[in-house]
Design an enzyme around this catalytic site. Structure first.
Site, PDB file in Angstrom:
ATOM      1  N   LYS A   1      47.526  94.654   9.408  1.00  0.00           N
ATOM      2  CA  LYS A   1      48.815  94.413  10.067  1.00  0.00           C
ATOM      3  C   LYS A   1      48.647  93.598  11.356  1.00  0.00           C
ATOM      4  O   LYS A   1      49.562  92.929  11.810  1.00  0.00           O
ATOM      5  CB  LYS A   1      49.509  95.742  10.370  1.00  0.00           C
ATOM      6  CG  LYS A   1      50.124  96.412   9.143  1.00  0.00           C
ATOM      7  CD  LYS A   1      51.440  95.751   8.737  1.00  0.00           C
ATOM      8  CE  LYS A   1      52.170  96.527   7.649  1.00  0.00           C
ATOM      9  NZ  LYS A   1      53.480  95.953   7.324  1.00  0.00           N
TER      10      LYS A   1
ATOM     11  N   GLU B   1      50.932 101.311  14.729  1.00  0.00           N
ATOM     12  CA  GLU B   1      49.513 101.527  14.422  1.00  0.00           C
ATOM     13  C   GLU B   1      48.638 100.445  15.057  1.00  0.00           C
ATOM     14  O   GLU B   1      47.431 100.631  15.223  1.00  0.00           O
ATOM     15  CB  GLU B   1      49.277 101.558  12.914  1.00  0.00           C
ATOM     16  CG  GLU B   1      49.739 102.825  12.243  1.00  0.00           C
ATOM     17  CD  GLU B   1      48.940 104.055  12.674  1.00  0.00           C
ATOM     18  OE1 GLU B   1      47.737 104.118  12.394  1.00  0.00           O
ATOM     19  OE2 GLU B   1      49.533 104.949  13.305  1.00  0.00           O
TER      20      GLU B   1
ATOM     21  N   TYR C   1      44.413  99.481   7.398  1.00  0.00           N
ATOM     22  CA  TYR C   1      45.851  99.150   7.389  1.00  0.00           C
ATOM     23  C   TYR C   1      46.241  98.442   8.691  1.00  0.00           C
ATOM     24  O   TYR C   1      46.869  97.379   8.679  1.00  0.00           O
ATOM     25  CB  TYR C   1      46.663 100.438   7.223  1.00  0.00           C
ATOM     26  CG  TYR C   1      48.140 100.300   7.545  1.00  0.00           C
ATOM     27  CD1 TYR C   1      49.020  99.727   6.637  1.00  0.00           C
ATOM     28  CD2 TYR C   1      48.660 100.753   8.765  1.00  0.00           C
ATOM     29  CE1 TYR C   1      50.374  99.602   6.931  1.00  0.00           C
ATOM     30  CE2 TYR C   1      50.002 100.634   9.062  1.00  0.00           C
ATOM     31  CZ  TYR C   1      50.868 100.067   8.148  1.00  0.00           C
ATOM     32  OH  TYR C   1      52.203  99.941   8.450  1.00  0.00           O
TER      33      TYR C   1
ATOM     34  N   THR D   1      53.809  97.234  13.324  1.00  0.00           N
ATOM     35  CA  THR D   1      53.724  98.694  13.420  1.00  0.00           C
ATOM     36  C   THR D   1      53.074  99.170  14.707  1.00  0.00           C
ATOM     37  O   THR D   1      52.186  98.505  15.258  1.00  0.00           O
ATOM     38  CB  THR D   1      52.908  99.237  12.229  1.00  0.00           C
ATOM     39  OG1 THR D   1      52.495 100.566  12.507  1.00  0.00           O
ATOM     40  CG2 THR D   1      51.651  98.418  11.956  1.00  0.00           C
TER      41      THR D   1
HETATM   42  P1  NDP Z   1      57.103 102.254   1.829  1.00  0.00           P
HETATM   43  O1  NDP Z   1      55.687 102.605   1.532  1.00  0.00           O
HETATM   44  O2  NDP Z   1      58.174 103.254   1.594  1.00  0.00           O
HETATM   45  O3  NDP Z   1      57.486 100.949   0.995  1.00  0.00           O
HETATM   46  C1  NDP Z   1      56.589  99.894   0.823  1.00  0.00           C
HETATM   47  C2  NDP Z   1      57.213  98.876  -0.129  1.00  0.00           C
HETATM   48  O4  NDP Z   1      56.262  97.825  -0.350  1.00  0.00           O
HETATM   49  C3  NDP Z   1      57.522  99.465  -1.532  1.00  0.00           C
HETATM   50  O5  NDP Z   1      58.689  98.828  -2.000  1.00  0.00           O
HETATM   51  C4  NDP Z   1      56.335  99.023  -2.339  1.00  0.00           C
HETATM   52  O6  NDP Z   1      56.589  98.936  -3.721  1.00  0.00           O
HETATM   53  C5  NDP Z   1      56.110  97.648  -1.751  1.00  0.00           C
HETATM   54  N1  NDP Z   1      54.787  97.097  -2.022  1.00  0.00           N
HETATM   55  C6  NDP Z   1      53.591  97.665  -1.764  1.00  0.00           C
HETATM   56  N2  NDP Z   1      52.593  96.844  -2.137  1.00  0.00           N
HETATM   57  C7  NDP Z   1      53.183  95.732  -2.651  1.00  0.00           C
HETATM   58  C8  NDP Z   1      52.702  94.529  -3.214  1.00  0.00           C
HETATM   59  N3  NDP Z   1      51.404  94.287  -3.333  1.00  0.00           N
HETATM   60  N4  NDP Z   1      53.597  93.616  -3.636  1.00  0.00           N
HETATM   61  C9  NDP Z   1      54.919  93.846  -3.533  1.00  0.00           C
HETATM   62  N5  NDP Z   1      55.450  94.967  -3.007  1.00  0.00           N
HETATM   63  C10 NDP Z   1      54.588  95.899  -2.575  1.00  0.00           C
HETATM   64  O7  NDP Z   1      57.136 101.750   3.329  1.00  0.00           O
HETATM   65  P2  NDP Z   1      58.327 101.825   4.411  1.00  0.00           P
HETATM   66  O8  NDP Z   1      59.594 101.462   3.781  1.00  0.00           O
HETATM   67  O9  NDP Z   1      58.201 103.101   5.159  1.00  0.00           O
HETATM   68  O10 NDP Z   1      57.872 100.695   5.435  1.00  0.00           O
HETATM   69  C11 NDP Z   1      58.286  99.333   5.275  1.00  0.00           C
HETATM   70  C12 NDP Z   1      57.317  98.427   6.014  1.00  0.00           C
HETATM   71  O11 NDP Z   1      57.304  98.760   7.392  1.00  0.00           O
HETATM   72  C13 NDP Z   1      55.878  98.503   5.547  1.00  0.00           C
HETATM   73  O12 NDP Z   1      55.332  97.208   5.678  1.00  0.00           O
HETATM   74  C14 NDP Z   1      55.225  99.437   6.553  1.00  0.00           C
HETATM   75  O13 NDP Z   1      53.852  99.147   6.653  1.00  0.00           O
HETATM   76  C15 NDP Z   1      55.977  99.072   7.808  1.00  0.00           C
HETATM   77  N6  NDP Z   1      56.122 100.114   8.799  1.00  0.00           N
HETATM   78  C16 NDP Z   1      56.642 101.332   8.449  1.00  0.00           C
HETATM   79  C17 NDP Z   1      56.860 102.292   9.413  1.00  0.00           C
HETATM   80  C18 NDP Z   1      57.411 103.630   9.077  1.00  0.00           C
HETATM   81  O14 NDP Z   1      57.295 104.540   9.908  1.00  0.00           O
HETATM   82  N7  NDP Z   1      58.036 103.819   7.916  1.00  0.00           N
HETATM   83  C19 NDP Z   1      56.559 102.017  10.841  1.00  0.00           C
HETATM   84  C20 NDP Z   1      56.066 100.684  11.094  1.00  0.00           C
HETATM   85  C21 NDP Z   1      55.876  99.781  10.107  1.00  0.00           C
HETATM   86  P3  NDP Z   1      56.490 100.225  -4.685  1.00  0.00           P
HETATM   87  O15 NDP Z   1      57.785 100.957  -4.525  1.00  0.00           O
HETATM   88  O16 NDP Z   1      56.296  99.588  -6.013  1.00  0.00           O
HETATM   89  O17 NDP Z   1      55.321 101.029  -4.210  1.00  0.00           O
HETATM   90  P1  GDR Z   2      51.047 107.269  10.097  1.00  0.00           P
HETATM   91  O1  GDR Z   2      51.922 108.339   9.295  1.00  0.00           O
HETATM   92  O2  GDR Z   2      49.620 107.342   9.765  1.00  0.00           O
HETATM   93  O3  GDR Z   2      51.426 107.431  11.537  1.00  0.00           O
HETATM   94  O4  GDR Z   2      51.613 105.899   9.498  1.00  0.00           O
HETATM   95  P2  GDR Z   2      51.569 109.709   8.578  1.00  0.00           P
HETATM   96  O5  GDR Z   2      52.869 110.399   8.434  1.00  0.00           O
HETATM   97  O6  GDR Z   2      50.757 109.498   7.353  1.00  0.00           O
HETATM   98  O7  GDR Z   2      50.637 110.470   9.651  1.00  0.00           O
HETATM   99  C1  GDR Z   2      51.096 110.812  10.936  1.00  0.00           C
HETATM  100  C2  GDR Z   2      50.077 111.702  11.620  1.00  0.00           C
HETATM  101  O8  GDR Z   2      50.058 112.968  10.970  1.00  0.00           O
HETATM  102  C3  GDR Z   2      48.697 113.367  10.813  1.00  0.00           C
HETATM  103  N1  GDR Z   2      48.573 114.312   9.703  1.00  0.00           N
HETATM  104  C4  GDR Z   2      48.825 114.054   8.419  1.00  0.00           C
HETATM  105  N2  GDR Z   2      49.262 112.928   7.809  1.00  0.00           N
HETATM  106  C5  GDR Z   2      49.454 112.976   6.470  1.00  0.00           C
HETATM  107  N3  GDR Z   2      49.932 111.881   5.854  1.00  0.00           N
HETATM  108  N4  GDR Z   2      49.161 114.096   5.738  1.00  0.00           N
HETATM  109  C6  GDR Z   2      48.704 115.246   6.306  1.00  0.00           C
HETATM  110  O9  GDR Z   2      48.452 116.236   5.646  1.00  0.00           O
HETATM  111  C7  GDR Z   2      48.526 115.221   7.721  1.00  0.00           C
HETATM  112  N5  GDR Z   2      48.129 116.146   8.601  1.00  0.00           N
HETATM  113  C8  GDR Z   2      48.159 115.591   9.800  1.00  0.00           C
HETATM  114  C9  GDR Z   2      47.958 112.059  10.561  1.00  0.00           C
HETATM  115  O10 GDR Z   2      46.555 112.236  10.767  1.00  0.00           O
HETATM  116  C10 GDR Z   2      48.636 111.164  11.581  1.00  0.00           C
HETATM  117  O11 GDR Z   2      48.053 111.310  12.829  1.00  0.00           O
HETATM  118  C11 GDR Z   2      53.015 105.710   9.259  1.00  0.00           C
HETATM  119  C12 GDR Z   2      53.149 104.748   8.091  1.00  0.00           C
HETATM  120  O12 GDR Z   2      54.505 104.681   7.741  1.00  0.00           O
HETATM  121  C13 GDR Z   2      52.664 103.371   8.466  1.00  0.00           C
HETATM  122  O13 GDR Z   2      52.973 102.447   7.421  1.00  0.00           O
HETATM  123  C14 GDR Z   2      53.374 102.935   9.753  1.00  0.00           C
HETATM  124  O14 GDR Z   2      52.884 101.688  10.149  1.00  0.00           O
HETATM  125  C15 GDR Z   2      53.142 103.963  10.858  1.00  0.00           C
HETATM  126  O15 GDR Z   2      53.645 105.211  10.417  1.00  0.00           O
HETATM  127  C16 GDR Z   2      53.887 103.592  12.127  1.00  0.00           C
END
Ligand code: NDP
Ligand code: GDR
Length: 386
Positions: free
Chosen positions: A167, A141, A163, A139
């Site tokens: 990661k 992050e 987190y 990520t």
């Molecule tokens: P989501 O939060 O939508 O999905 C996470 C998935 O992981 C869900 O299926 C969840 O299951 C499962 N999960 C969580 N904890 C466990 C566990 N202990 N055992 C088994 N399964 C588990 O995330 P995204 O699809 O958005 O992201 C996918 C991956 O990419 C994650 O690892 C995230 O950290 C990473 N990532 C995401 C980014 C983004 O912008 N979306 C950017 C960079 C990295 P359940 O449905 O039961 O909660």
């Molecule tokens: P992020 O995503 O932390 O980048 O992680 P998120 O959408 O939660 O926050 C993005 C930015 O928005 C600001 N923010 C808020 N965020 C949330 N959730 N709720 C609010 O009300 C709010 N107001 C402002 C946050 O402070 C932050 O700066 C996501 C996840 O998908 C991670 O798993 C993944 O690794 C990274 O993106 C890349």
């Protein structure tokens, strides 16, 4: 179909019920893969995002199969990998919410950090290191406190949350297993990617849901955290294509996947409200900043929300800051340099931010229109705010 039935590739996806798991499953099935997914046991069904892919497990021709499992259970993961003998593992499972990771740091380290080790070690112990390719969901992050922009594969990491620290372990243990055991193990360093399937508590979906509810008269105000944070937002559909490509190269490597464009949270809010014809102006500073309804594009409102009457008036405050959403340590600026993935994978995003916002808002309007109809016919709907 790219794989014929007798030599079709087998993929195992952890986190299959998540946003990316759903899009990746669709992609791999369209390419003829046999897809296995790991889902957690929950007291209610948690497969909404993949229900359309469901196949009767009794059918011999099923190419999509779910297994109960958890990233914190080594034996379970090892057993599933042994049973499924995957050609490719996409390790997407994680406790993926940055703010929540401050509340459950130990669990986050276990699932997101050690969970990755469990997958790598299972593949090694089962003697699959020459067969099974591994994709690790790394990520942006990891970059955390800004060291340099735009962030590339060589930019130093400075994680800013439990987190991101978890990661970071996962990132390096993936690199280490590649170097130590000659495994095909790769990190995709993905910047934020969103979609109508995005979890409701991430900022983009929180915004598009609130905008839709406000336009339909189901919510009054959107409470937000840090409006100044900047993110490089892409569409999840584009990003799962990159995951697939990363595992199809001659040699394993790590890649940044990003659009190269960064946008403030405040500007995302404005874009989303503009989709329903509401134009905002922001006034005030810090916790006193508010977003005020400045003008209404009635044609757009009628076209996208099909509403003639709505509750809000010009001058209404539609956005306020609530410090409860601030994070103990914040990541202020993310902007990725996707040159390596452009040049080596041939990967380019198809969606821009405008089309992403539009798709998300319209999907949420359609979702809440159904709720509105139910409310009108006397049903009680819980309007939970994220
Ligand atoms: P989501 O939060 O939508 O999905 C996470 C998935 O992981 C869900 O299926 C969840 O299951 C499962 N999960 C969580 N904890 C466990 C566990 N202990 N055992 C088994 N399964 C588990 O995330 P995204 O699809 O958005 O992201 C996918 C991956 O990419 C994650 O690892 C995230 O950290 C990473 N990532 C995401 C980014 C983004 O912008 N979306 C950017 C960079 C990295 P359940 O449905 O039961 O909660
Ligand atoms: P992020 O995503 O932390 O980048 O992680 P998120 O959408 O939660 O926050 C993005 C930015 O928005 C600001 N923010 C808020 N965020 C949330 N959730 N709720 C609010 O009300 C709010 N107001 C402002 C946050 O402070 C932050 O700066 C996501 C996840 O998908 C991670 O798993 C993944 O690794 C990274 O993106 C890349």
């Amino acid at each position: 179909m790219e794989n014929s039935q007798n030599k079709r590739k087998v993929a195992l996806i952890t986190g299959v019920t998540g946003q990316d798991g759903a899009y990746l499953s669709e992609l791999l099935l369209s390419k003829g893969y046999m897809v296995h997914g790991i889902k957690r046991r929950t007291s209610l069904f948690n497969t909404d995002r993949i229900d359309h892919l469901y196949q009767d497990p009794h059918s011999e021709n099923s190419n999509f199969k779910l297994h109960f499992g958890d990233m914190t259970d080594s034996m379970n993961l090892t057993k599933i990998i042994q049973e499924t003998q995957p050609d490719e593992i996409y390790n997407l499972a994680a406790m993926s919410h940055v703010k929540v990771s401050f509340d459950i740091p130990e669990y986050t380290a276990n699932a997101d950090g050690i969970g990755t080790l469990r997958i790598l070690e299972a593949v090694r112990l089962l003697g699959l290191e020459k067969k099974t390719k591994i994709y690790q969901a790394s990520t942006s992050e990891l970059y955390g406190l800004v060291q340099a922009v735009p962030q590339s594969e060589t930019t130093p990491f400075y994680p800013r949350s439990p987190y991101a620290v978890a990661k970071m372990y996962a990132y390096w243990i993936t690199v280490n297993y590649r170097e130590a055991y000659d495994m095909y193990a790769c990190n995709g360093i993905l910047f934020n990617h969103e979609s109508p399937l995005r979890g409701e508590t991430f900022v983009t979906r929180k915004i598009t849901r609130a905008v839709s509810k406000i336009a339909l008269g189901l919510q009054d105000i959107l409470y937000m955290g840090n409006l100044d944070a900047k993110r490089d937002w892409g569409h999840a559909k584009d990003y799962v294509e990159a995951m697939y490509l990363i595992l199809q190269q001659d040699k394993p490597s790590d890649y940044v996947i990003a659009t190269g464009v960064t946008t403030k949270v405040r500007d995302f809010i404005s874009l989303a409200f503009a989709e329903v014809g509401f134009n905002l102006r922001f006034e005030g500073e810090g916790v006193d900043e508010v977003g005020i309804l400045d003008s209404i594009d009635y044609e757009k409102l009628a076209h996208n929300v099909e509403l003639v009457e709505h509750k809000v008036q010009l001058g209404d405050v539609l956005v306020r800051v609530d410090p409860a959403y601030f994070r103990p340590t914040e990541v202020d600026l993310l902007i990725g340099d996707p040159s390596k993935s452009n040049n080596q994978l041939g990967w380019y995003p198809k969606y821009d931010l405008k089309s992403l916002v539009s798709e998300m808002v319209l999907a949420d309007v359609a979702l809440f229109r159904k709720d509105l109809d139910l409310i009108k016919s006397g049903h009680h709907i819980l309007m939970q705010q994220e």
